[in-house]
Design an enzyme around this catalytic site. Structure first.
Site, PDB file in Angstrom:
ATOM      1  N   THR A   1       0.791  -1.229   0.000  1.00 29.71           N
ATOM      2  CA  THR A   1       0.000   0.000   0.000  1.00 29.71           C
ATOM      3  C   THR A   1       0.831   1.291   0.000  1.00 29.71           C
ATOM      4  OG1 THR A   1      -0.141  -0.184   2.407  1.00 29.71           O
ATOM      5  CG2 THR A   1      -2.006  -1.034   1.146  1.00 29.71           C
TER       6      THR A   1
ATOM      7  N   TYR B   1       0.733   2.161  -8.275  1.00 33.91           N
ATOM      8  CA  TYR B   1      -0.169   1.567  -7.279  1.00 33.91           C
ATOM      9  C   TYR B   1      -1.579   1.417  -7.869  1.00 33.91           C
ATOM     10  CZ  TYR B   1      -3.182   1.393  -3.112  1.00 33.91           C
ATOM     11  OH  TYR B   1      -4.151   1.057  -2.187  1.00 33.91           O
TER      12      TYR B   1
HETATM   13  N1  NAP Z   1      -4.615   2.985   3.176  1.00 33.79           N
HETATM   14  C1  NAP Z   1      -5.392   3.627   2.313  1.00 33.79           C
HETATM   15  O1  NAP Z   1      -5.503   4.864   2.349  1.00 33.79           O
HETATM   16  C2  NAP Z   1      -6.170   2.868   1.268  1.00 33.79           C
HETATM   17  C3  NAP Z   1      -6.913   3.596   0.329  1.00 33.79           C
HETATM   18  C4  NAP Z   1      -7.639   2.885  -0.639  1.00 33.79           C
HETATM   19  C5  NAP Z   1      -7.624   1.513  -0.657  1.00 33.79           C
HETATM   20  N2  NAP Z   1      -6.885   0.823   0.247  1.00 33.79           N
HETATM   21  C6  NAP Z   1      -6.876  -0.654   0.200  1.00 33.79           C
HETATM   22  O2  NAP Z   1      -7.432  -1.151   1.420  1.00 33.79           O
HETATM   23  C7  NAP Z   1      -6.761  -2.356   1.791  1.00 33.79           C
HETATM   24  C8  NAP Z   1      -6.276  -2.257   3.232  1.00 33.79           C
HETATM   25  O3  NAP Z   1      -5.371  -1.159   3.320  1.00 33.79           O
HETATM   26  P1  NAP Z   1      -4.525  -0.869   4.649  1.00 33.79           P
HETATM   27  O4  NAP Z   1      -4.196   0.566   4.645  1.00 33.79           O
HETATM   28  O5  NAP Z   1      -5.182  -1.490   5.832  1.00 33.79           O
HETATM   29  O6  NAP Z   1      -3.183  -1.684   4.283  1.00 33.79           O
HETATM   30  P2  NAP Z   1      -1.983  -2.157   5.207  1.00 33.79           P
HETATM   31  O7  NAP Z   1      -2.110  -1.601   6.583  1.00 33.79           O
HETATM   32  O8  NAP Z   1      -0.738  -1.920   4.422  1.00 33.79           O
HETATM   33  O9  NAP Z   1      -2.268  -3.733   5.306  1.00 33.79           O
HETATM   34  C9  NAP Z   1      -2.025  -4.613   4.257  1.00 33.79           C
HETATM   35  C10 NAP Z   1      -1.593  -5.922   4.855  1.00 33.79           C
HETATM   36  O10 NAP Z   1      -1.235  -6.811   3.764  1.00 33.79           O
HETATM   37  C11 NAP Z   1      -0.038  -7.456   4.119  1.00 33.79           C
HETATM   38  N3  NAP Z   1       0.698  -7.942   2.938  1.00 33.79           N
HETATM   39  C12 NAP Z   1       1.566  -7.246   2.150  1.00 33.79           C
HETATM   40  N4  NAP Z   1       2.098  -8.061   1.209  1.00 33.79           N
HETATM   41  C13 NAP Z   1       1.549  -9.289   1.397  1.00 33.79           C
HETATM   42  C14 NAP Z   1       1.714 -10.537   0.757  1.00 33.79           C
HETATM   43  N5  NAP Z   1       2.556 -10.697  -0.256  1.00 33.79           N
HETATM   44  N6  NAP Z   1       1.008 -11.606   1.209  1.00 33.79           N
HETATM   45  C15 NAP Z   1       0.166 -11.456   2.267  1.00 33.79           C
HETATM   46  N7  NAP Z   1      -0.024 -10.299   2.919  1.00 33.79           N
HETATM   47  C16 NAP Z   1       0.655  -9.219   2.502  1.00 33.79           C
HETATM   48  C17 NAP Z   1       0.746  -6.392   4.853  1.00 33.79           C
HETATM   49  O11 NAP Z   1       1.812  -6.956   5.584  1.00 33.79           O
HETATM   50  P3  NAP Z   1       3.132  -6.028   5.832  1.00 33.79           P
HETATM   51  O12 NAP Z   1       2.687  -4.846   6.588  1.00 33.79           O
HETATM   52  O13 NAP Z   1       4.053  -6.952   6.566  1.00 33.79           O
HETATM   53  O14 NAP Z   1       3.643  -5.663   4.450  1.00 33.79           O
HETATM   54  C18 NAP Z   1      -0.343  -5.786   5.737  1.00 33.79           C
HETATM   55  O15 NAP Z   1      -0.508  -6.494   6.950  1.00 33.79           O
HETATM   56  C19 NAP Z   1      -5.673  -2.581   0.752  1.00 33.79           C
HETATM   57  O16 NAP Z   1      -6.127  -3.508  -0.199  1.00 33.79           O
HETATM   58  C20 NAP Z   1      -5.480  -1.231   0.096  1.00 33.79           C
HETATM   59  O17 NAP Z   1      -5.028  -1.332  -1.228  1.00 33.79           O
HETATM   60  C21 NAP Z   1      -6.153   1.475   1.219  1.00 33.79           C
END
Ligand code: NAP
Length: 295
Positions: free
Chosen positions: A66, A129
């Site tokens: 992300t 992204y």
């Molecule tokens: N944050 C935003 O503002 C935002 C906006 C729009 C959409 N989204 C979407 O919403 C979702 C949740 O976002 P979030 O902010 O909660 O994300 P996050 O905190 O980065 O959580 C993503 C999780 O996925 C894990 N991950 C990464 N690579 C992986 C892999 N190869 N296999 C298995 N797990 C893996 C990460 O582990 P590590 O931390 O160890 O890498 C982390 O625990 C995502 O799909 C994101 O694209 C987020």
């Protein structure tokens, strides 16, 4: 019989809130949370075998790379996790005939529209992204019969690095902050989003949905509001342009999401972002201070 609901990405910022909400709102289901320690979605065989063995009825796939600027600098990793990783999850789910709920982003849009984006608007991402997440959406649509794609934006929550905590931390050290004032969106609380995802699953929502807190602002206004509502408005905030900030990845200048479809199908509207922010600050400000996160 108990349904198995598998959350992949369960220890991320949204994942931790979502696990709590699902466990309390769906007490008759077995909610299982995996993250990178249990499953690396980049590995096709491991992903397919592990998911097939579990035989979930619903897979909520929120794991992603992300870091938007990180993705720009490492396109290979962005596509390996967000696109190919999603394909592996989709393949596994299709073999179990599971429903897939996939989290996507406002960054699939280019921002040229200047009015809230509908689910049916054509995507046109500006950065790596956004392109990798869009490819993920396409794989889900291609491989999974029963899918729910949820696009959201500008997330902050108790369990992850986020803009709110970063502003508070910076404000505790500096007298002047510069914040971009030429990107418009809707700051969204992961606690509110998790509740809405749970409702949408209970309504058996299908297709693409946009979910975000209502009303919109620029990062500059968001930053000013954070400081004001935390009693730190002695800190001066200077509006700057995205160009001045000079981040590696381009962002859409306007990416407000139209969430009317959610309202039509479930009766639900997420509350205005300032209310959600107020709650976040009231609940977690002390915790952040005591944890030494930003003071
Ligand atoms: N944050 C935003 O503002 C935002 C906006 C729009 C959409 N989204 C979407 O919403 C979702 C949740 O976002 P979030 O902010 O909660 O994300 P996050 O905190 O980065 O959580 C993503 C999780 O996925 C894990 N991950 C990464 N690579 C992986 C892999 N190869 N296999 C298995 N797990 C893996 C990460 O582990 P590590 O931390 O160890 O890498 C982390 O625990 C995502 O799909 C994101 O694209 C987020």
């Amino acid at each position: 019989m108990k349904r198995i609901i598998l959350v992949i990405g369960a220890r991320g910022m949204l994942g931790r809130d979502l696990m709590g909400i699902l466990q309390s709102s769906l007490p008759n289901d077995g909610v299982i949370g995996w993250d990178i320690e249990e499953i690396d979605i980049r590995k096709e065989e491991e992903t397919v075998t592990k998911i097939e063995k579990l035989r979930p009825e619903i897979v909520i796939h929120i794991a992603a790379y992300t870091d938007v600027d990180g993705c720009e600098l490492d396109e290979e990793k962005a596509f390996a996790v967000n696109a190919e990783g999603t394909k592996h999850v989709a393949l596994a789910a299709s073999r179990c005939r599971a429903k897939v709920v996939y989290l996507s982003t406002d960054y699939v849009f280019d921002g040229n529209k200047r009015e809230p984006y509908l689910e049916s608007d054509p995507p046109h991402p500006l950065n790596v992204y956004g392109r990798s997440k869009l490819k993920g959406e396409q794989y889900i649509q291609e491989w999974v019969k029963d899918f729910l794609i949820i696009r959201t934006q500008w997330l902050y929550g108790r369990y992850g690095k986020n803009f709110v905590d970063s502003i508070l931390r910076q404000a505790s050290k500096k007298k002047v902050l510069s914040i971009v004032d030429d990107q418009i969106g809707s700051p969204t609380s992961t606690a509110d989003l998790a509740k809405a995802i749970s409702v949408l699953i209970q309504f058996n929502g299908k297709g693409i949905f946009h979910l975000a807190n209502s009303d919109h602002c620029t990062w500059y206004t968001f930053g000013q509001t954070i400081l004001k509502r935390s009693g730190m408005d002695e800190v001066r905030v200077i509006p700057i342009s995205s160009q001045e900030l000079g981040r590696p990845a381009a962002r859409p200048s306007y990416s407000v999401l139209n969430c009317e479809k959610l309202k039509k199908e479930t009766g639900l509207t997420l509350r205005p972002w300032p209310e959600a922010l107020e709650d976040y600050l009231a609940t977690y400000r002390e915790e952040k201070i005591e944890g030494g996160n930003w003071r």
